[in-house]
Design an enzyme around this catalytic site. Structure first.
Site, PDB file in Angstrom:
ATOM      1  N   ARG A 151     -39.651  68.342 -92.463  1.00 37.61           N
ATOM      2  CA  ARG A 151     -40.459  67.404 -93.266  1.00 37.61           C
ATOM      3  C   ARG A 151     -39.984  67.446 -94.715  1.00 37.61           C
ATOM      4  NH1 ARG A 151     -44.699  69.623 -89.997  1.00 37.61           N
ATOM      5  NH2 ARG A 151     -45.373  71.016 -91.674  1.00 37.61           N
ATOM      6  N   LYS A 192     -54.704  58.460-103.781  1.00 34.36           N
ATOM      7  CA  LYS A 192     -54.972  57.485-102.722  1.00 34.36           C
ATOM      8  C   LYS A 192     -55.980  58.023-101.725  1.00 34.36           C
ATOM      9  CE  LYS A 192     -53.285  56.724 -98.816  1.00 34.36           C
ATOM     10  NZ  LYS A 192     -52.416  56.619 -97.640  1.00 34.36           N
ATOM     11  N   GLU A 221     -58.085  52.149-100.731  1.00 33.78           N
ATOM     12  CA  GLU A 221     -57.418  51.562 -99.555  1.00 33.78           C
ATOM     13  C   GLU A 221     -58.386  51.370 -98.392  1.00 33.78           C
ATOM     14  OE1 GLU A 221     -54.042  53.784 -98.062  1.00 33.78           O
ATOM     15  OE2 GLU A 221     -53.655  52.346 -96.476  1.00 33.78           O
ATOM     16  N   LYS A 264     -55.578  48.645-102.430  1.00 37.31           N
ATOM     17  CA  LYS A 264     -54.534  48.621-101.395  1.00 37.31           C
ATOM     18  C   LYS A 264     -55.154  48.097-100.102  1.00 37.31           C
ATOM     19  CE  LYS A 264     -51.243  51.624 -98.959  1.00 37.31           C
ATOM     20  NZ  LYS A 264     -50.336  52.772 -99.055  1.00 37.31           N
TER      21      LYS A 264
END
Ligand code: 5MM
Length: 347
Positions: free
Chosen positions: A48, A138, A179, A221
């Protein structure tokens, strides 16, 4: 008013810089590992890390990307040479963003629906991320369309959490990306998606106001208004652009500095075409800057090409740069089908 108000406004403007969008690379372990597994990539922390280094070292990425959203693991990682990713991003001119929700969990008493968690300890986590260099955050809420869904219970619970998150971010100096994703899963029509997106945005902005979120210091978003992926009569590009613009104009105050769409399972081509038409055809009707905050629609081609083989890093970076460039053009309404053919020639 947040003592960071001026800084937050400036950060939001920089996130929405003309010709640029935001790269979402904040996949949680489970999402990232699922994508790796499909390609036979070992699901280890090191792989990752290597993949995120591939992304962040893509030459000239900041030509079309203003900032990138990281996951908690990633913001603490470094390049193979030992340079922290945060320093690497600052040197590359990329604003550091961080996912602060802890995921969508089953909503009690509402079968099939989710509520996003992560408010516990959030003030302290925001302070730590700010110290590490993050300037925006976010939080993603997930809304499912079904015959009895979404319930008002689900919409209110998610909007309440989004608004409390956003207020805490502004208190701590991070621009909140709000979002609310209406999922593309299902066979619903574009009209049904319009109805649900409309209701979702109404509830979200009502809660944002209630929690005293400064609307000029955040970024929305949303998902686009689009037919479900199994809909028998898929909506055209023109319909998606028209429905999306009208829905946003009905619900998003002009004081919000920017809208950055998620791609939500659209193909690369669709995500670029839709964003482009919205900007090309409706520029005079958009009070906000409208750009992208895509994950899959920018990363997927590059991820598949890399597939864990480090010999493919330069080619994968070219593919990533190419999709960022096309979406940068789409954010200005300057994307064209011919640009798809300019795809880099790979060895
Ligand atoms: C990167 O994916 C994010 C969600 O990750 P988890 O489900 O693992 O928490 C997601 O929020 C993403 O930022 C947006 O959905 C945009 O991604 P897409 O692929 O829809 O453009």
């Amino acid at each position: 008013m947040s003592s960071y108000a001026e800084e937050l406004r400036a950060t939001a403007q920089a996130m929405m810089a003309p010709g640029k969008g935001i790269l979402a690379m904040d996949e949680s372990h489970s999402t990232c590992n699922q994508r790796f597994e499909k390609l036979g990539i070992p699901t280890t922390e090191e792989r990752r890390r290597a993949y995120r280094e591939l992304i962040l070292t893509t030459p000239k990425l900041s030509d079309f990307i203003s900032g990138a959203i990281l996951y908690d693991e990633t913001i603490r990682q470094s390049s193979q040479a030992g340079l922290p990713f945060t320093q690497m991003m600052q040197a590359a001119g990329l604003i550091i963003g961080i996912k602060v929700d802890t995921g969508a969990k089953d909503l009690a008493a509402c079968a099939g629906e989710k509520v996003t968690e992560g408010l516990d300890g959030l003030r302290e986590r925001i302070a730590e991320y700010y110290q590490m260099g993050a300037r925006f955050a976010k939080w993603r809420a997930v809304i499912t369309i079904g015959s009895q869904m979404p319930s008002l219970t689900c919409l209110e619970a998610n909007a309440h959490a989004l608004a409390r998150y956003a207020a805490l971010c502004q208190e701590g100096g991070l621009v909140p990306i709000v979002e609310p994703e209406v999922l593309i899963d299902g066979n619903h029509s574009i009209q049904r998606c319009d109805e649900v997106t409309d209701q979702t945005l109404q509830v979200v902005f009502s809660q944002l106001r209630l929690q005293k979120v400064a609307l000029d210091q955040m970024v929305l978003k949303p998902s686009m208004v689009i037919s479900g992926q199994d809909c028998a009569q898929p909506a055209s590009v023109e319909q998606v652009a028209e429905f999306t613009v009208n829905c946003l104009r009905r619900n998003v105050p002009a004081t919000v500095p920017g809208i950055a769409f998620l791609s939500g399972g659209q193909s690369n081509l669709q995500a670029s075409q839709h964003l482009n038409l919205i900007n090309a055809q409706y520029a005079d009707r958009l009070p906000w800057r409208v750009t992208f905050s895509y994950a899959r629609a920018i990363q997927q081609t590059a991820l598949e090409h890399w597939a864990g083989n480090d010999a493919q890093i330069p080619a994968a970076q070219q593919l990533l740069y190419h999709r960022a460039k096309l979406n940068g053009a789409a954010s200005l309404g300057q994307y064209s089908a011919e640009m798809e053919q300019q795809q880099p020639v790979l060895a």
